[in-house]
Design an enzyme around this catalytic site. Structure first.
Site, PDB file in Angstrom:
ATOM      1  N   ARG A  17       0.958  -0.935  -0.001  1.00  0.00           N
ATOM      2  CA  ARG A  17       0.280  -0.026   0.132  1.00  0.00           C
ATOM      3  C   ARG A  17       0.608   1.314   0.023  1.00  0.00           C
ATOM      4  O   ARG A  17       0.429   2.167  -0.668  1.00  0.00           O
ATOM      5  CB  ARG A  17      -0.934  -0.045   1.215  1.00  0.00           C
ATOM      6  CG  ARG A  17      -2.691   0.217   1.393  1.00  0.00           C
ATOM      7  CD  ARG A  17      -3.067  -0.050   1.798  1.00  0.00           C
ATOM      8  NE  ARG A  17      -3.397  -2.071   2.347  1.00  0.00           N
ATOM      9  CZ  ARG A  17      -3.389  -2.218   3.096  1.00  0.00           C
ATOM     10  NH1 ARG A  17      -2.906  -1.677   4.533  1.00  0.00           N
ATOM     11  NH2 ARG A  17      -3.986  -3.512   3.654  1.00  0.00           N
ATOM     12  N   ASP A  52      -1.423 -20.803  16.759  1.00  0.00           N
ATOM     13  CA  ASP A  52       0.032 -20.155  16.815  1.00  0.00           C
ATOM     14  C   ASP A  52       0.864 -21.024  16.254  1.00  0.00           C
ATOM     15  O   ASP A  52       2.064 -21.045  15.211  1.00  0.00           O
ATOM     16  CB  ASP A  52       0.277 -18.904  16.948  1.00  0.00           C
ATOM     17  CG  ASP A  52       1.807 -18.231  17.346  1.00  0.00           C
ATOM     18  OD1 ASP A  52       1.607 -17.638  16.091  1.00  0.00           O
ATOM     19  OD2 ASP A  52       2.553 -17.607  18.055  1.00  0.00           O
ATOM     20  N   LYS A 112       4.417 -18.034  25.078  1.00  0.00           N
ATOM     21  CA  LYS A 112       4.713 -16.825  25.637  1.00  0.00           C
ATOM     22  C   LYS A 112       5.318 -16.990  27.116  1.00  0.00           C
ATOM     23  O   LYS A 112       4.446 -17.168  27.955  1.00  0.00           O
ATOM     24  CB  LYS A 112       4.516 -16.454  25.255  1.00  0.00           C
ATOM     25  CG  LYS A 112       3.817 -16.371  23.626  1.00  0.00           C
ATOM     26  CD  LYS A 112       4.333 -15.763  22.729  1.00  0.00           C
ATOM     27  CE  LYS A 112       3.810 -15.871  21.299  1.00  0.00           C
ATOM     28  NZ  LYS A 112       4.943 -15.533  20.106  1.00  0.00           N
ATOM     29  N   HIS A 118       7.728 -22.322   9.138  1.00  0.00           N
ATOM     30  CA  HIS A 118       9.366 -22.331   9.083  1.00  0.00           C
ATOM     31  C   HIS A 118      10.491 -23.354   9.845  1.00  0.00           C
ATOM     32  O   HIS A 118      11.281 -23.412   9.145  1.00  0.00           O
ATOM     33  CB  HIS A 118       9.970 -20.663   8.813  1.00  0.00           C
ATOM     34  CG  HIS A 118       9.790 -20.384  10.784  1.00  0.00           C
ATOM     35  ND1 HIS A 118       7.966 -19.906  11.203  1.00  0.00           N
ATOM     36  CD2 HIS A 118      10.512 -20.346  11.517  1.00  0.00           C
ATOM     37  CE1 HIS A 118       8.724 -20.300  12.590  1.00  0.00           C
ATOM     38  NE2 HIS A 118       9.291 -19.907  13.090  1.00  0.00           N
ATOM     39  N   LYS A 150      14.175 -25.302  10.042  1.00  0.00           N
ATOM     40  CA  LYS A 150      15.436 -25.736  10.331  1.00  0.00           C
ATOM     41  C   LYS A 150      16.311 -26.709  10.272  1.00  0.00           C
ATOM     42  O   LYS A 150      15.615 -27.974  10.052  1.00  0.00           O
ATOM     43  CB  LYS A 150      14.520 -24.875  11.889  1.00  0.00           C
ATOM     44  CG  LYS A 150      14.724 -24.505  12.457  1.00  0.00           C
ATOM     45  CD  LYS A 150      13.952 -23.989  14.223  1.00  0.00           C
ATOM     46  CE  LYS A 150      12.539 -22.999  13.735  1.00  0.00           C
ATOM     47  NZ  LYS A 150      13.423 -21.280  14.323  1.00  0.00           N
ATOM     48  N   HIS A 155       3.742 -26.159  13.816  1.00  0.00           N
ATOM     49  CA  HIS A 155       4.910 -25.938  14.343  1.00  0.00           C
ATOM     50  C   HIS A 155       5.060 -27.551  15.254  1.00  0.00           C
ATOM     51  O   HIS A 155       5.647 -28.916  14.820  1.00  0.00           O
ATOM     52  CB  HIS A 155       5.768 -25.445  15.121  1.00  0.00           C
ATOM     53  CG  HIS A 155       5.654 -23.767  14.559  1.00  0.00           C
ATOM     54  ND1 HIS A 155       5.419 -23.746  13.038  1.00  0.00           N
ATOM     55  CD2 HIS A 155       5.752 -22.446  14.695  1.00  0.00           C
ATOM     56  CE1 HIS A 155       5.667 -22.019  12.271  1.00  0.00           C
ATOM     57  NE2 HIS A 155       6.085 -22.092  13.752  1.00  0.00           N
TER      58      HIS A 155
HETATM   59  C1  BG6 Z   1       5.513 -17.882  14.772  1.00  0.00           C
HETATM   60  C2  BG6 Z   1       4.532 -17.478  15.644  1.00  0.00           C
HETATM   61  O1  BG6 Z   1       5.149 -19.263  13.993  1.00  0.00           O
HETATM   62  O2  BG6 Z   1       7.043 -18.384  15.375  1.00  0.00           O
HETATM   63  C3  BG6 Z   1       5.358 -16.987  16.697  1.00  0.00           C
HETATM   64  O3  BG6 Z   1       3.564 -16.872  14.741  1.00  0.00           O
HETATM   65  C4  BG6 Z   1       6.528 -17.613  17.680  1.00  0.00           C
HETATM   66  O4  BG6 Z   1       4.479 -16.321  17.709  1.00  0.00           O
HETATM   67  C5  BG6 Z   1       7.650 -17.965  15.821  1.00  0.00           C
HETATM   68  O5  BG6 Z   1       7.165 -16.558  17.878  1.00  0.00           O
HETATM   69  C6  BG6 Z   1       8.814 -18.853  17.213  1.00  0.00           C
HETATM   70  O6  BG6 Z   1       9.503 -19.124  15.848  1.00  0.00           O
HETATM   71  P1  BG6 Z   1      10.697 -19.242  16.484  1.00  0.00           P
HETATM   72  O7  BG6 Z   1      11.369 -19.583  15.017  1.00  0.00           O
HETATM   73  O8  BG6 Z   1      11.487 -17.746  16.458  1.00  0.00           O
HETATM   74  O9  BG6 Z   1      10.971 -20.437  17.167  1.00  0.00           O
END
Ligand code: BG6
Length: 489
Positions: free
Chosen positions: A39, A228, A331, A171, A175, A233
């Site tokens: 934007r 999340d 968290k 992601h 790793k 993950h």
């Molecule tokens: C993300 C989450 O997918 O992964 C975040 O949305 C989290 O809330 C993060 O902090 C953690 O990733 P990493 O690679 O720092 O463990």
């Protein structure tokens, strides 16, 4: 590479720094032209300057190489516009048509609400068609909010892109330590024979974060840790630990085996969800020496969103029958620590005196995903001297010490894989649906049984007492460290 939302957080923190490193290491498979779409009213010649600062932050002290930065943005284009305006996609198409490149990678680094609109517009202007070269799309999480919305999103994307063009990012799979789970299990013959319910007592998988929700309160409050971290993950880590050996290291062979794990996750009825899961929310406390506010204070209102969860799950196949998997994430826990610990059974008879033996058995194989990447195997050893007492000790593998370098940022690997067309480390449509199917049952049961307040834990502690109780009931303990604590002998 077209980055939708290039002005945003993800591009600053992950995408541009990763591309910078790929240019630096010469790993890019060919010349790359960046096209930003967002934007803000930026100009193409401004892009390099806009990213210099965030790049410097991500390089942690290393100086930004200006020549490299210029090279990355050489010929870069920028299309200013709202994702809802069809005319802007016509602008984008004419920009792409003028480029010499034949392949295009679209990257959705926008809020998820924009995904359907972007995909639909790309489709209308036929930008998904592979006329000159390939066309692929990378989709960030959250991929849906529950099973129904994930299926709806999947259908919308499939109306335009075929499954083989879609790269869904988790992601964690990028790793090195996560990829090493399969290497550990299947490149070595010594672990597989004991990797089953004959030898394993239970498995713990933990994603602990010391950070709070930061500036993402709006998103986080609608997600909670279950959407999340758990749905993606944690369940992906579970798949890699529990899957059968794939017939080959090919994308679909690996993903077929992961899918089977998700399919045999024992679904929980409402009462079982309440017995087998714990939710928590942090209150004010101290993390790593810093005083921090509680979640509701940060949010500025009341909330029943969990910032911590723990779950006991079972896999119904021959290998894992009867072996509980304890998954947890939160968290504002005392430290950032992601680890998988495989707890082996105790020796059938104790011949020796243990100077210290906790609820867990002495043989634990711990995969340290982060931050101290490596693997530990703990076992009992005789304490020297006139004693027959045994204490737990460990064998230790450390990535940095063994290879002389730390594993690289996950996004580098994933971006490169998307460019070279290797989807092994991306989640497939059926996997995402299966993960949501299991997760959605938990979410629904929680919604049916909302307490007035979630169990509290002070920031800087390992979660609410209810989570300790979940383990205590089973005669086990959470492992909050990469190896069983040094005994006090
Ligand atoms: C993300 C989450 O997918 O992964 C975040 O949305 C989290 O809330 C993060 O902090 C953690 O990733 P990493 O690679 O720092 O463990």
């Amino acid at each position: 590479m077209v980055i939708f939302g290039i002005t945003g957080d993800l591009a600053h923190r992950k995408l541009i720094p990763s591309l910078y490193h790929l240019v630096k290491s010469g790993q890019l498979p060919g010349p790359l032209t960046l096209v930003g779409f967002a934007r803000r009213n930026w100009k193409p010649e401004q892009l390099a300057d806009e990213f210099r600062q965030s790049l410097a932050e991500s390089l942690e002290g290393e100086a930004v190489d200006d020549a490299l930065l210029r090279k990355l943005f050489d010929g870069a284009q920028y299309v200013p516009g709202d994702f809802t305006e069809p005319e802007r996609y016509a602008d984008l198409r004419s920009v792409l048509e003028k480029l010499p490149a034949s392949n295009v990678l679209f990257y959705l680094a926008t809020p998820p609400e924009a995904y359907p609109e972007i995909v639909q517009n790309l489709g209308k202007l036929e930008m998904h068609l592979e006329k000159r070269g390939w066309s692929r799309i990378v989709v960030e999480k959250p991929y849906g909010n529950d099973l129904q919305s994930a299926v709806a999103l999947d259908e919308q994307i499939h109306r335009v892109f075929s499954e083989k063009q879609i790269y869904r990012i988790d992601h964690y799979l990028g790793k090195d330590t996560v990829q090493n789970i399969l290497v550990l299990r299947f490149a070595n013959a010594i672990f597989e024979p004991v990797w089953n319910n004959h030898f394993i007592d239970h498995v713990q998988i933990m994603v602990a974060e010391s950070l709070g929700v930061g500036s993402r309160t709006q998103y986080y409050d609608s997600a909670g840790v279950i959407r999340d971290i758990f749905q993606n993950h944690l369940l992906q880590l579970l798949c890699l630990v529990a899957m059968e050996v794939p017939v080959a290291f090919r994308p679909d062979a690996v993903r077929d085996e992961k899918l089977k794990v998700l399919d045999i996750l024992r679904p929980m009825k409402e009462q079982e969800v309440l017995q087998n899961t714990v939710r928590g929310q942090y209150t004010a406390g101290e993390v790593l020496g810093e005083k921090v506010a509680g979640y509701r204070k940060e949010l500025g209102r009341d909330s029943l969103t969990e910032t911590y969860m723990a779950a006991r799950v079972y896999l119904d196949n021959w290998r894992w029958a009867g072996v509980p998997f304890y998954l947890r994430s939160g968290k504002r826990l005392p430290e950032r620590l992601t680890q998988i610990s495989v707890h082996f059974q105790r020796a059938p008879i104790f011949l020796f005196d243990w100077c210290h033996l906790s609820g867990n058995a002495p043989n634990v194989l711990t995969i340290n995903v982060q931050p101290n990447e490596g693997i530990d195997l703990s076992f009992g050893a005789k304490i020297p001297g006139q004693t027959s007492e045994i204490a737990p000790v460990r064998m230790h593998f450390d990535y940095a010490a063994a290879f002389g370098k730390e594993p690289p940022e996950a996004y580098r690997r994933l971006l490169l894989d998307a460019m070279t067309g290797d989807p092994t480390l991306f989640t497939r449509s059926d996997e995402v649906r299966a993960a949501w199917a299991f997760t959605t049952r938990i979410i629904e049961a929680w919604q049916q049984h909302q307490p007035e307040r979630l169990p509290a834990y002070a920031a800087g502690t390992w979660g609410p007492p209810e989570a300790e109780e979940l383990m205590r009931r089973d005669g086990r303990e959470w492992m909050n460290h990469p190896f069983p604590r040094e005994p006090e002998c």
